[in-house]
Design an enzyme around this catalytic site. Structure first.
Site, PDB file in Angstrom:
ATOM      1  N   ASP A   1      -3.014 -13.679  38.763  1.00  0.00           N
ATOM      2  CA  ASP A   1      -2.916 -12.830  37.576  1.00  0.00           C
ATOM      3  C   ASP A   1      -3.960 -13.197  36.526  1.00  0.00           C
ATOM      4  O   ASP A   1      -4.391 -12.350  35.750  1.00  0.00           O
ATOM      5  CB  ASP A   1      -1.523 -12.942  36.965  1.00  0.00           C
ATOM      6  CG  ASP A   1      -0.441 -12.402  37.882  1.00  0.00           C
ATOM      7  OD1 ASP A   1      -0.643 -12.432  39.112  1.00  0.00           O
ATOM      8  OD2 ASP A   1       0.612 -11.972  37.386  1.00  0.00           O
TER       9      ASP A   1
ATOM     10  N   GLU B   1      -1.815  -5.906  44.540  1.00  0.00           N
ATOM     11  CA  GLU B   1      -0.370  -5.966  44.768  1.00  0.00           C
ATOM     12  C   GLU B   1       0.268  -4.778  44.067  1.00  0.00           C
ATOM     13  O   GLU B   1       0.277  -4.696  42.850  1.00  0.00           O
ATOM     14  CB  GLU B   1       0.221  -7.291  44.282  1.00  0.00           C
ATOM     15  CG  GLU B   1      -0.189  -7.708  42.875  1.00  0.00           C
ATOM     16  CD  GLU B   1       0.436  -9.016  42.445  1.00  0.00           C
ATOM     17  OE1 GLU B   1       0.039 -10.043  43.031  1.00  0.00           O
ATOM     18  OE2 GLU B   1       1.308  -9.016  41.563  1.00  0.00           O
TER      19      GLU B   1
END
Length: 890
Positions: free
Chosen positions: A462, A537
């Site tokens: 992230d 994702e």
């Protein structure tokens, strides 16, 4: 900081010995410690040095008969707990977590045969997340040095080695926010032990005077690879373990695929304690090329390296490798695009979930790979769950690309600029953390480097690593001979200057969105996860297990909640503090679109329709737009599988049962395929192959719910390799619909062979998305399509016949049967579900169906095949939206 370490990381192979027999028998043997006794530190002596001497009575300790296990995995192995008890309902929520709040001890005794000239090296490969090590009464490492779940360390135990030996590992409780561990973020509830323990093998290696580090294989080849020679460089570090100079005779042998030529030899002088990189170079004039499964074969070569001193083997190791070339670039839209062997490679895959207790099962993972290839997936993403060398060996063999990388949301991304951790300010890294991260990267790079299946490495998920960390990561990878792209992160939040933009987006969705979401791509700056760029994702969050699985882990009350309490928080979802602790968003879509369920069976069948259309549309959207002006370069479905029995985020269930999300994926990812663009009401042709070209025919037919034909046409096209393109506009026909209709698309080759058959239920409208109100995990739907007429379908009657059993070559024990469905009435038979069961009526898993959840036209006959990995299949349960449930004996 206490450590008696050998700087080289040692890899090799060997077999564990029986008690009393020396663990190793010759130079080059590398043997895992085969099993463990373990006990809480509160129940044993505090004298750890004493406990690490041979002869201690451990009869009251737990015994785990496995070489690697976290505390929970060990206790499960020892029979203290059972999976079926832990998984059932919310039992795990009532578990005694407190027992793991203090250190635990692992202990093992083993024999060695010390002698002059022999050296023994102990290597850790994965202890979560920090430990003190004691050997034969001495401490050889403390928890500051042996820290990090991936920080493999080596220890020269030669001076302490004896005929009888004892080894003790004291593991400390893991905290995901402060330790380099293997966390689960919001994927599922945390394991009670937070993964603490010896999750990878600890090995003992015997060598002579010179030890060998891990072998790396650097392959240089130009494109086109099919007609280019390959320069192969085999590298291994030699370390003189003596306090006198030695002369090393080094030899490398490359074999496999008719590789010709004798051994490569050289002589190396090593000063006392000196380390030196030994390299061998060989040119393979006409190499066999390793390809992803959908594009070709997976030939592997073998490189064996032997170090000898005074004509005696000192150390030896070998590794397989493949000849392939992987590159990437960031295009004008800041999107990453990969290339494999010179051909643009669209990533089509899913995000892997390791077992909650980090138990490794190579056979189970092989089944997972077979499932992925059956779904026409080409890549598996490993976010912080790099597992074991066997994983990559399996992927090398089968041709599945791998995207390993570090995980998000915990210590691995504790950067000053990360404002999304569960703690603020972040526990930023200190000097020892950087050292731990460095050793982690060194270890993983050496393990991964030779494997042709490794597509890339993501040094961030992230968030991107800071400048100091990225230098360590990149240097470690390059020193290992890394040749595939290094990506800064799986999102576009930022990047380090050393690597540049990661080119991947992480904008959701993670919860339910309708099928048209993926095709609504303009303006792209506002369309988040839609089918453009590289989605690292994303998905509609679906993956509802079928009843045969649900009954294994849900109580009757839990089952009732699924359909009677659609907004209720559910334990078998995500963590209780996440945005995914209930099925509220999903159920709103189901209730509004398909109608309120009238029973659990009705709910589950509607859920499978939701899941099927969700995954199919996602993969079709990305595949269709692969060669668009802003190409859809990659798509990792979140998630492939779960760490435990879960109600969402999977393409097949924990018990390996393939349901709606599986078959939606399988249809939507076919190599040659025809798909419906919900947004523009167009028909698109998809071709993932490199060599399948030429004339094709697309048959398009619309019928109403009574089977009456509304429209029919055929389109002749020439397919293009590795592309997606529009074949027809059917917006006028769709726009005239007054209710739900069925759309059948059939793609055929010039000989009439059906390449893809695809059936949709459609209306003249689509779900309306409020893009401006999007959150990080979903986009709200303000108006839903109406599929409730499906609740009033006229009954269809189908016949089901099965063919004789036959064996499938190369898969021992596999049984395969043809299953022929015929719809006899003049109405369609909608969403026919087929379940292979045993004599007790339990699901047979894993199982392979050529297709499932199919819809038949009036009078249509369809032949399928079902295969199981054993012979337990006894009958097939048949059900659907408008057919009577029945069971057909095989």
């Amino acid at each position: 900081m206490i450590a008696k370490a050998v700087a080289a990381l040692l890899l090799g192979s060997g077999l564990a010995s029986a008690a009393g027999t020396p663990l190793t028998s010759k130079a080059g043997d590398k043997v895992p410690i085969p099993d463990w006794d373990l006990k809480s530190s509160s129940e044993v002596s505090k004298d750890l040095k004493g406990l690490s001497k041979p002869g201690v009575d451990t009869s009251a300790w737990y015994h785990a008969g496995t070489s690697k296990c976290t505390l929970m995995a060990c206790l499960l192995n020892a029979g203290i707990y059972k999976d079926e008890d832990l998984w059932y309902s919310d039992n795990l929520n009532h578990f005694n977590w407190g027992q793991f709040s203090i250190p635990w001890l692992y202990r093992h005794e083993f024999a060695l045969a010390p002698a002059k000239g022999k050296h023994f090296i102990l290597q850790t490969n994965g202890i979560t997340s920090k430990a003190d090590l004691f050997f034969n009464g001495q401490q050889i490492a403390d928890s500051e040095y042996q820290a990090g779940a991936y920080a493999g360390r080596t220890y020269d135990i030669t001076s302490l080695a004896a005929k009888d030996n004892a080894f003790v590992v004291q593991v400390h409780p893991t905290d995901y926010l402060y330790d380099f561990a293997l966390g689960y973020v919001d994927w599922n509830p945390y394991p009670p032990d937070n993964g603490t323990g010896i999750w990878r093998d600890i090995t003992v290696k015997e060598t002579g005077s010179v030890s060998m580090g891990p072998i790396s294989v650097v392959v240089d080849i130009d494109v086109p690879v099919e007609s280019s020679p390959a320069k192969v460089t085999i590298r291994a570090e030699a370390q003189n373990l003596e306090n006198v100079a030695v002369v090393l005779d080094a030899e490398a042998v490359v074999s496999g695929n008719s590789c010709s030529g004798g051994p490569l030899k050289q002589t190396v002088k090593l000063a006392p304690g000196e380390k030196k990189l030994v390299e061998f170079t060989k040119t393979i004039a006409k190499p066999k090329i390793w390809w992803p499964k959908q594009w070709g074969d997976q030939p592997l070569y073998n490189a064996k390296v032997t170090f000898s001193v005074n004509k005696a083997v000192s150390d030896t190791a070998q590794t397989n490798f493949g000849v392939r070339k992987v590159t990437s670039f960031v295009n004008q839209y800041n999107d990453t695009q990969y290339s494999v062997n010179g051909h643009p490679f669209q990533v089509v895959g899913g995000g892997y979930g390791a077992d909650m207790f980090l138990r490794w099962d190579g056979d189970r993972f092989t089944r997972i790979v077979e499932y992925m290839l059956d779904m026409h997936q080409n890549t598996i993403r490993l976010e912080g769950k790099m597992e074991h060398p066997e994983l990559y060996e399996i992927c090398d063999k089968y041709g599945l690309m791998v995207m390993p990388g570090w995980e998000c949301c915990d210590k691995w991304e504790a950067w000053a600029y990360n404002d999304e951790l569960a703690i603020f300010p972040p526990p930023v890294w200190d000097d020892n953390d950087y050292q731990t991260a460095n050793y982690s990267m060194i270890h993983e790079a050496s393990m991964l480097q030779p494997h042709p299946s490794v597509l890339t490495f993501l040094v961030g998920s992230d968030f991107w690593p800071n400048d100091e960390a990225v230098v360590l990561y990149v240097n470690a990878l390059k020193n290992a001979g890394w040749q595939t792209p290094i990506i800064a992160s799986a999102s576009k939040r930022g990047f380090p200057a050393l690597l540049g933009p990661g080119g991947m987006k992480m904008d959701g969705p993670y919860d339910w969105v309708p099928p048209n979401y993926w095709y609504d791509t303009e303006p792209s700056e506002d369309r988040l996860g839609a089918a453009f760029g590289f989605g690292s994702e994303l998905g509609a969050g679906v993956g509802t297990p079928e009843l045969g699985s649900l009954k294994r882990f849900l109580s009757q009350s839990d089952l009732n909640d699924l359909w009677k309490n659609p907004n209720k928080n559910l334990y078998h979802m995500s963590t209780n503090v996440s945005s995914f602790y209930n099925r509220k968003i999903y159920n709103q879509g189901l209730f509004k679109r398909y109608g309120a369920p009238t029973s659990l069976d009705d709910y589950l069948l509607k859920a499978q329709m939701m899941d099927y259309e969700a995954t199919r549309a996602q993969y079709e959207g990305f595949s269709s737009l692969w060669t668009a002006s802003r190409p859809a370069t990659g798509n990792i479905y979140w998630m492939l599988n779960n760490a435990w029995p879960s109600l969402h985020w999977n393409q097949f269930g924990y018990y390996m049962h393939p349901a709606g999300s599986y078959f939606g994926t399988k249809v939507g990812s076919r190599i040659e395929h025809v798909a419906y663009n919900y947004q523009k009401k167009e028909v698109w042709v998809i071709n993932h192959s490199l060599d399948q070209t030429g004339p094709r025919k697309v048959d398009i037919e619309l019928i109403d719910t009574n089977g009456k034909q509304i429209a029919k046409q055929s389109v002749n096209i020439n397919t293009k390799a590795n592309s997606g393109f529009k074949a027809a506009d059917i917006s006028s026909q769709i726009g005239k619909l007054s209710s739900v209709a069925f759309l059948r698309l059939i793609l055929s080759d010039s000989k009439g062979n059906v390449l893809s058959r695809n059936v949709y239920w459609v209306t003249n409208s689509i779900d309306k998305l409020d893009w401006d109100s999007s959150t990080w995990y979903y986009t709200q739907v303000t108006s839903f399509v109406d599929y409730t007429p499906l609740n009033k379908l006229s009954a269809a009657q189908i016949s089901v016949t099965t063919g004789s059993s036959r064996r499938v070559a190369g898969v021992p024990g596999t049984q395969t049967r043809t299953v022929t469905l015929e719809n006899k009435p003049s109405v369609p038979a909608v969403f026919i579900r087929l379940t292979l069961v045993d004599k007790s009526g339990n699901d047979v898993n894993p199982v392979s169906w050529t297709d499932n959840y199919v819809t038949l036209w009036p009078k249509e006959k369809l032949q399928l095949e079902v295969g199981g990995w054993d012979a337990s299949g006894d009958s097939i349960q048949v059900s659907g939206r408008n057919i009577a449930a029945t069971t057909v004996k095989l």
